[in-house]
Design a protein around this motif. Structure first.
Motif, PDB file in Angstrom:
ATOM      1  N   PRO A  53      10.650  -7.511 -23.911  1.00 23.67           N
ATOM      2  CA  PRO A  53      11.631  -8.405 -23.271  1.00 23.67           C
ATOM      3  C   PRO A  53      10.963  -9.673 -22.740  1.00 23.67           C
ATOM      4  O   PRO A  53       9.898  -9.610 -22.130  1.00 23.67           O
ATOM      5  CB  PRO A  53      12.173  -7.567 -22.118  1.00 23.67           C
ATOM      6  CG  PRO A  53      11.839  -6.158 -22.448  1.00 23.67           C
ATOM      7  CD  PRO A  53      10.575  -6.213 -23.243  1.00 23.67           C
ATOM      8  N   ILE A  54      11.604 -10.824 -22.983  1.00 27.69           N
ATOM      9  CA  ILE A  54      11.008 -12.081 -22.532  1.00 27.69           C
ATOM     10  C   ILE A  54      11.930 -12.906 -21.635  1.00 27.69           C
ATOM     11  O   ILE A  54      11.471 -13.488 -20.673  1.00 27.69           O
ATOM     12  CB  ILE A  54      10.503 -12.932 -23.723  1.00 27.69           C
ATOM     13  CG1 ILE A  54      11.566 -13.086 -24.794  1.00 27.69           C
ATOM     14  CG2 ILE A  54       9.230 -12.342 -24.297  1.00 27.69           C
ATOM     15  CD1 ILE A  54      11.176 -13.965 -25.975  1.00 27.69           C
ATOM     16  N   TYR A  55      13.221 -12.971 -21.951  1.00 26.72           N
ATOM     17  CA  TYR A  55      14.160 -13.731 -21.129  1.00 26.72           C
ATOM     18  C   TYR A  55      15.415 -12.914 -20.894  1.00 26.72           C
ATOM     19  O   TYR A  55      15.733 -12.011 -21.663  1.00 26.72           O
ATOM     20  CB  TYR A  55      14.521 -15.074 -21.786  1.00 26.72           C
ATOM     21  CG  TYR A  55      13.350 -16.015 -21.814  1.00 26.72           C
ATOM     22  CD1 TYR A  55      12.964 -16.713 -20.671  1.00 26.72           C
ATOM     23  CD2 TYR A  55      12.598 -16.172 -22.958  1.00 26.72           C
ATOM     24  CE1 TYR A  55      11.860 -17.540 -20.686  1.00 26.72           C
ATOM     25  CE2 TYR A  55      11.492 -17.007 -22.979  1.00 26.72           C
ATOM     26  CZ  TYR A  55      11.131 -17.687 -21.836  1.00 26.72           C
ATOM     27  OH  TYR A  55      10.032 -18.499 -21.844  1.00 26.72           O
ATOM     28  N   LYS A  56      16.115 -13.248 -19.811  1.00 24.91           N
ATOM     29  CA  LYS A  56      17.345 -12.543 -19.479  1.00 24.91           C
ATOM     30  C   LYS A  56      18.459 -13.559 -19.257  1.00 24.91           C
ATOM     31  O   LYS A  56      18.213 -14.708 -18.886  1.00 24.91           O
ATOM     32  CB  LYS A  56      17.154 -11.680 -18.238  1.00 24.91           C
ATOM     33  CG  LYS A  56      16.770 -12.476 -16.993  1.00 24.91           C
ATOM     34  CD  LYS A  56      16.431 -11.580 -15.828  1.00 24.91           C
ATOM     35  CE  LYS A  56      15.922 -12.447 -14.662  1.00 24.91           C
ATOM     36  NZ  LYS A  56      15.491 -11.675 -13.543  1.00 24.91           N
ATOM     37  N   LEU A  57      19.691 -13.106 -19.503  1.00 29.04           N
ATOM     38  CA  LEU A  57      20.884 -13.864 -19.158  1.00 29.04           C
ATOM     39  C   LEU A  57      21.457 -13.205 -17.918  1.00 29.04           C
ATOM     40  O   LEU A  57      21.650 -11.985 -17.886  1.00 29.04           O
ATOM     41  CB  LEU A  57      21.926 -13.798 -20.280  1.00 29.04           C
ATOM     42  CG  LEU A  57      21.796 -14.776 -21.416  1.00 29.04           C
ATOM     43  CD1 LEU A  57      22.885 -14.529 -22.452  1.00 29.04           C
ATOM     44  CD2 LEU A  57      21.855 -16.205 -20.939  1.00 29.04           C
ATOM     45  N   VAL A  58      21.710 -14.008 -16.905  1.00 27.34           N
ATOM     46  CA  VAL A  58      22.149 -13.478 -15.623  1.00 27.34           C
ATOM     47  C   VAL A  58      23.437 -14.165 -15.202  1.00 27.34           C
ATOM     48  O   VAL A  58      23.568 -15.387 -15.322  1.00 27.34           O
ATOM     49  CB  VAL A  58      21.061 -13.713 -14.541  1.00 27.34           C
ATOM     50  CG1 VAL A  58      21.494 -13.175 -13.194  1.00 27.34           C
ATOM     51  CG2 VAL A  58      19.747 -13.097 -14.970  1.00 27.34           C
TER      52      VAL A  58
END
Length: 130
Positions: A53-58
Motif C-alpha cells: 500500500p502506498i496511498y489512501k483515499l480518505v
C-alpha cells in the motif's frame, strides 16, 4: 418550497502510514471476498496479491480506498487500487491509480527486485503481527 442541500464529498489523497494498515487490511478482505475470520478462529493469511500500500483515499476520517503495487508473473510492477464500491464512481479508480503511480515513481527509482522484496516483507510482517 423546500430547499435541498447537496453535500460536497471531499476526498483526500494521502500517503499510507503504519497506523493505517489495520484499516487497509480490513478493506482488502472486505473487497476481495475473503472471509476475515473462519470457523477455526484463524484469520486468513495475506499473500503477495495484497501488494504494498502506498496511498489512501480518505473522506473525513474514513479510509475509502487505497492504492498499491504488486509484481506480476512477468516481473512487471503493476499499480492497482481498491475503493469501496459506494465511492467508486466515474473514472475515480483509474485517476487514483495514475496519480499514485506518478507520485510514487517521482520519489523512487523503479527497482523491481527491491519492490518485490518490500511486498514480501510487508505481507510477512502483517501476517505475523495480526
Amino acid at each position: 418550497m423546500p430547499t435541498t442541500i447537496k453535500e460536497k464529498t471531499v476526498l483526500k489523497f494521502e500517503p499510507v502510514h503504519l497506523s493505517d494498515l489495520t484499516k487497509i487490511t480490513d478493506l482488502y478482505f472486505s473487497q476481495t471476498g475473503i472471509e476475515k475470520e473462519n470457523t477455526n478462529f484463524e484469520q486468513p493469511k495475506l499473500t503477495e496479491e495484497f501488494g504494498f500500500p502506498i496511498y489512501k483515499l480518505v473522506e473525513g476520517n474514513l479510509i475509502i480506498g487505497y492504492s498499491y503495487f504488486t509484481v506480476n508473473s512477468s516481473e512487471e510492477i503493476v499499480f492497482k487500487a481498491i475503493i469501496k464500491p459506494e465511492y467508486s464512481f466515474g473514472d475515480l479508480e483509474s485517476r487514483f491509480i495514475n496519480q499514485s503511480k506518478q507520485k510514487y515513481l517521482s520519489k523512487k527509482e523503479l527497482d523491481r527486485k527491491g519492490m518485490k522484496n518490500s511486498i514480501m516483507r510487508m505481507v510477512d510482517w502483517l501476517n505475523w503481527s495480526r
